[in-house]
Scaffold this active site. Structure first.
Site, short mmCIF file in Angstrom:
data_model
loop_
_atom_site.label_atom_id
_atom_site.label_comp_id
_atom_site.label_asym_id
_atom_site.label_seq_id
_atom_site.Cartn_x
_atom_site.Cartn_y
_atom_site.Cartn_z
N LYS A 22 3.11 -10.80 -3.47
CA LYS A 22 2.71 -9.82 -2.45
C LYS A 22 2.47 -8.45 -3.07
O LYS A 22 1.48 -7.78 -2.78
CB LYS A 22 3.80 -9.71 -1.38
CG LYS A 22 3.62 -8.53 -0.44
CD LYS A 22 4.77 -8.38 0.52
CE LYS A 22 5.93 -7.55 0.03
NZ LYS A 22 5.72 -6.08 0.05
N ASN A 23 3.40 -8.03 -3.92
CA ASN A 23 3.31 -6.67 -4.45
C ASN A 23 2.20 -6.51 -5.49
O ASN A 23 1.83 -5.39 -5.83
CB ASN A 23 4.65 -6.22 -5.03
CG ASN A 23 5.64 -5.86 -3.94
OD1 ASN A 23 5.29 -5.84 -2.76
ND2 ASN A 23 6.87 -5.59 -4.31
N ARG A 93 3.97 0.29 4.05
CA ARG A 93 3.87 1.41 3.12
C ARG A 93 2.77 1.19 2.08
O ARG A 93 2.10 2.13 1.66
CB ARG A 93 5.22 1.58 2.44
CG ARG A 93 5.27 2.71 1.49
CD ARG A 93 6.65 2.81 0.87
NE ARG A 93 6.60 3.64 -0.31
CZ ARG A 93 6.64 4.96 -0.31
NH1 ARG A 93 6.77 5.60 0.82
NH2 ARG A 93 6.55 5.64 -1.43
N CYS A 117 9.25 -0.63 5.02
CA CYS A 117 10.65 -1.07 5.11
C CYS A 117 11.62 0.09 5.29
O CYS A 117 11.40 1.17 4.74
CB CYS A 117 11.02 -1.82 3.84
SG CYS A 117 10.77 -3.58 3.96
N ARG A 122 11.47 7.56 1.29
CA ARG A 122 10.46 7.08 0.34
C ARG A 122 9.29 8.05 0.33
O ARG A 122 8.32 7.89 1.05
CB ARG A 122 10.00 5.67 0.72
CG ARG A 122 11.13 4.69 0.66
CD ARG A 122 10.70 3.30 1.01
NE ARG A 122 9.97 2.65 -0.06
CZ ARG A 122 9.49 1.42 0.04
NH1 ARG A 122 9.64 0.73 1.13
NH2 ARG A 122 8.85 0.87 -0.98
N ASP A 308 14.35 -5.20 -5.21
CA ASP A 308 13.98 -6.15 -4.16
C ASP A 308 14.80 -7.45 -4.21
O ASP A 308 14.60 -8.33 -3.37
CB ASP A 308 12.47 -6.48 -4.26
CG ASP A 308 11.62 -5.31 -3.79
OD1 ASP A 308 12.18 -4.35 -3.23
OD2 ASP A 308 10.39 -5.35 -3.98
N ARG A 400 6.70 -10.33 6.70
CA ARG A 400 5.84 -9.37 5.98
C ARG A 400 5.67 -9.78 4.52
O ARG A 400 4.64 -9.50 3.92
CB ARG A 400 6.46 -7.96 6.03
CG ARG A 400 6.31 -7.27 7.36
CD ARG A 400 6.75 -5.83 7.24
NE ARG A 400 6.26 -5.28 5.99
CZ ARG A 400 6.87 -4.35 5.26
NH1 ARG A 400 7.99 -3.84 5.69
NH2 ARG A 400 6.35 -3.93 4.14
C1 UD1 Z 1 7.29 -0.70 -4.76
C2 UD1 Z 1 7.37 -2.07 -4.14
C3 UD1 Z 1 8.71 -2.27 -3.48
C4 UD1 Z 1 9.82 -2.00 -4.48
C5 UD1 Z 1 9.63 -0.65 -5.17
C6 UD1 Z 1 10.59 -0.43 -6.32
C7 UD1 Z 1 5.07 -2.56 -3.53
C8 UD1 Z 1 4.10 -2.76 -2.45
N1 UD1 Z 1 6.30 -2.18 -3.15
O1 UD1 Z 1 7.46 0.25 -3.72
O2 UD1 Z 1 8.79 -3.60 -3.01
O3 UD1 Z 1 11.06 -2.00 -3.81
O4 UD1 Z 1 8.31 -0.54 -5.72
O5 UD1 Z 1 10.45 -1.43 -7.28
O6 UD1 Z 1 4.79 -2.77 -4.70
N2 UD1 Z 1 9.49 8.15 -5.44
C9 UD1 Z 1 9.37 9.51 -5.48
N3 UD1 Z 1 8.15 10.07 -5.22
C10 UD1 Z 1 7.04 9.31 -4.94
C11 UD1 Z 1 7.18 7.91 -4.92
C12 UD1 Z 1 8.43 7.35 -5.18
O7 UD1 Z 1 10.34 10.20 -5.72
O8 UD1 Z 1 5.96 9.86 -4.73
C13 UD1 Z 1 10.80 7.51 -5.69
C14 UD1 Z 1 11.28 6.65 -4.53
O9 UD1 Z 1 11.96 7.39 -3.56
C15 UD1 Z 1 12.17 5.65 -5.23
C16 UD1 Z 1 11.49 5.48 -6.59
O10 UD1 Z 1 10.65 6.62 -6.76
O11 UD1 Z 1 13.46 6.17 -5.42
C17 UD1 Z 1 10.67 4.23 -6.72
O12 UD1 Z 1 9.76 4.11 -5.61
P1 UD1 Z 1 8.35 3.44 -5.78
O13 UD1 Z 1 8.27 2.73 -7.09
O14 UD1 Z 1 7.30 4.41 -5.45
O15 UD1 Z 1 8.36 2.33 -4.64
P2 UD1 Z 1 7.06 1.77 -3.95
O16 UD1 Z 1 5.94 1.85 -4.92
O17 UD1 Z 1 6.90 2.36 -2.62
#
Ligand code: UD1
Length: 460
Positions: A22-23, A93, A117, A122, A308, A400
């Site tokens: 999925k990701n 998201r 989620c 986030r 995850d 999802r």
């Molecule tokens: C993706 C995955 C999700 C997984 C996560 C971490 C997808 C669709 N989703 O989510 O399943 O749980 O990676 O492996 O691939 N952060 C910031 N600023 C930002 C973005 C993120 O500070 O602009 C922080 C977040 O709060 C978190 C960390 O960075 O603590 C990692 O988040 P991120 O890797 O962005 O998660 P997603 O990409 O949303």
């Protein structure tokens, strides 16, 4: 509201095939916006997040056709809207992954701030900083991000935040940089296999990218990308969930198609917990005959144990011989599942970002509710081991991201059934009216991409 009824205590036995990731699928579908020609994506999982992304792409003027059981063909058609509506983005998201591709290809992107989620704060600041560094002018307007740039320019960008890199942020910036003028270097890039897969998709469409799988990715911009064909990688989170299911329920299970190289730290943790792990060419087999040993788990960015799978490990360690600690360095507050696991008899205490799990001899069935995608999986796993019956609600979260988890577990011998009270009521009604009810989508029937537009074409 659908629910799962799980009667615990049945060991699992047999083989099950892992679905596509999925990701990986979601950012790759979004990146299809960049290509001039049609992109054929195979091996997509039948999950509602893929349906949502297909609907979002249709709303953005792309033509999305299901051309096989798990294959979509995505092509840009005119006109080309640039607004990703709130109704679709708030469902998931990963919808935010259209921001970079839309901006790079169409010069403008208006994307609602994302939902998804319920796993703590986030932010998307790193996505926006990265795109701004490429020359985009970005403003927030009533809950929407408005980004504009006639042509992006290459730059050196650091995507490291307080918790490390960002996975979908890396996807957004890397995809956008493919069409930028000049060279972009992303430092602190995510090294997750899903980002590597996105990179391979982009390269197959004509992008020039080096450094995939490391924390420094270099992208030399090109004028355009062409249509391509790509098969997404197997879902390491689904594979890990199935392996953990065998560990908690006991038994012997092979997950066909699972990539051991994507699950190194998970397999090491399982072995440490006393589970026999055998890595084959195209499968992973686990055998568990006793309860697990206590271990400490820290969820970290790749190649660490994925956040995850943290909730599923918590379910397993609830039955361990001894005390375990669990930390999540990616989402430090991602412990909502602990309260539901306690309803099943787990002994879990949270203190300052750490969960201490004191293993119990047995869990007991209860009614529980999934609060997010992975917590749903953890509750199902706990139900497999609990004495008596566990009823898991909140299945919209599970749907999802899991391609019919219940059917896969049932195929391994689990006593698990999906119930659809609303549907049962409708069936009863229909037997009196003679109207054929809409059936619930079964993931095994395909991607379920039935947006009004797709349906209209199919019937027309
Ligand atoms: C993706 C995955 C999700 C997984 C996560 C971490 C997808 C669709 N989703 O989510 O399943 O749980 O990676 O492996 O691939 N952060 C910031 N600023 C930002 C973005 C993120 O500070 O602009 C922080 C977040 O709060 C978190 C960390 O960075 O603590 C990692 O988040 P991120 O890797 O962005 O998660 P997603 O990409 O949303």
């Amino acid at each position: 509201m659908d629910r799962l009824r799980v009667a615990g205590g049945v060991p699992l036995l047999g083989s099950v095939a892992v679905s596509g990731s999925k990701n990986a699928a979601l950012p790759i579908m979004a990146a299809s916006i960049l290509a001039d020609g049609p992109c054929t994506l195979a091996g997509l999982p039948a999950v509602t997040d893929v349906e949502t992304m297909a609907q979002l792409l249709e709303a953005l003027g792309l033509d999305v056709q299901q051309t096989g059981g798990n294959t979509l063909c995505i092509a840009t058609v005119d006109p080309c809207p640039t607004t990703a509506p709130y109704e679709l983005v708030q469902r998931m998201r990963a919808s935010f992954c259209v921001l970079g591709p839309l901006l790079a290809r169409r010069g403008r992107a208006v994307v609602s701030l994302p939902g998804g989620c319920n796993i703590g704060t986030r932010p998307v600041d790193l996505h926006l900083e990265g795109l701004a560094a490429l020359g985009a002018v970005i403003r927030l307007d009533r809950g929407y991000v408005v980004a504009e740039a006639p042509r992006l320019r290459g730059a050196t960008i650091d995507l490291r935040g307080p918790m490390g890199s960002t996975v979908t942020g890396t996807a957004n910036v890397m995809a956008a940089a493919c069409l930028a003028e000049g060279t972009t270097v992303i430092r602190g890039a995510a090294a997750e296999p899903e980002i590597v897969d996105l990179g391979h998709f982009l390269i197959s469409a004509g992008a020039r990218i080096d450094g995939l799988g490391t924390d420094a990715i270099e992208i030399r911009g090109v004028e355009s990308l062409y249509g391509t064909q790509h098969r997404v990688i197997p879902d390491r989170i689904e594979a890990g969930t199935l392996l953990l299911a065998a560990a908690i329920a006991t038994g012997t299970v092979s997950v066909e198609g699972a990539r051991a190289d994507h699950l190194t730290s998970v397999l090491e943790a399982l072995a440490e917990a006393g589970v026999d792990v055998a890595r084959g060419d195209d499968r992973i087999t686990v055998h568990a005959s006793d309860g697990p040993k206590a271990i400490d788990v820290i969820a970290r960015p790749y190649p660490g144990i994925p956040t995850d799978l943290q909730a599923q490990f918590m379910a397993l360690l609830s039955l361990a011989d001894g005390s375990s600690t669990i930390c999540d360095d990616v989402f430090p507050k991602r412990f909502l599942h602990a309260a539901e696991l306690r309803r099943l008899g787990a002994r879990i205490e949270q203190r300052a970002g750490t969960a201490r799990v004191d293993g119990v001899y047995r869990l007991s069935g209860a009614k529980v509710v999934a609060t997010d995608l992975r917590s749903g999986a953890a509750l199902v796993l706990a139900g497999l081991a609990a004495r008596g019956e566990t009823i898991v609600g909140g299945l919209e979260h599970l749907d999802r991201g899991y391609d019919d988890l219940a059917a896969k577990l049932a195929a391994l011998g689990a006593n698990i059934q999906r119930e659809s009270p609303a549907l049962d009521a409708a069936s009863a009604l229909d037997s009196t009216t003679g109207i054929i009810p809409l059936r619930a989508r079964s993931a095994s029937e395909g991607l379920g991409v039935t947006t009004p537009k797709t349906l209209a074409r199919a019937s027309g």
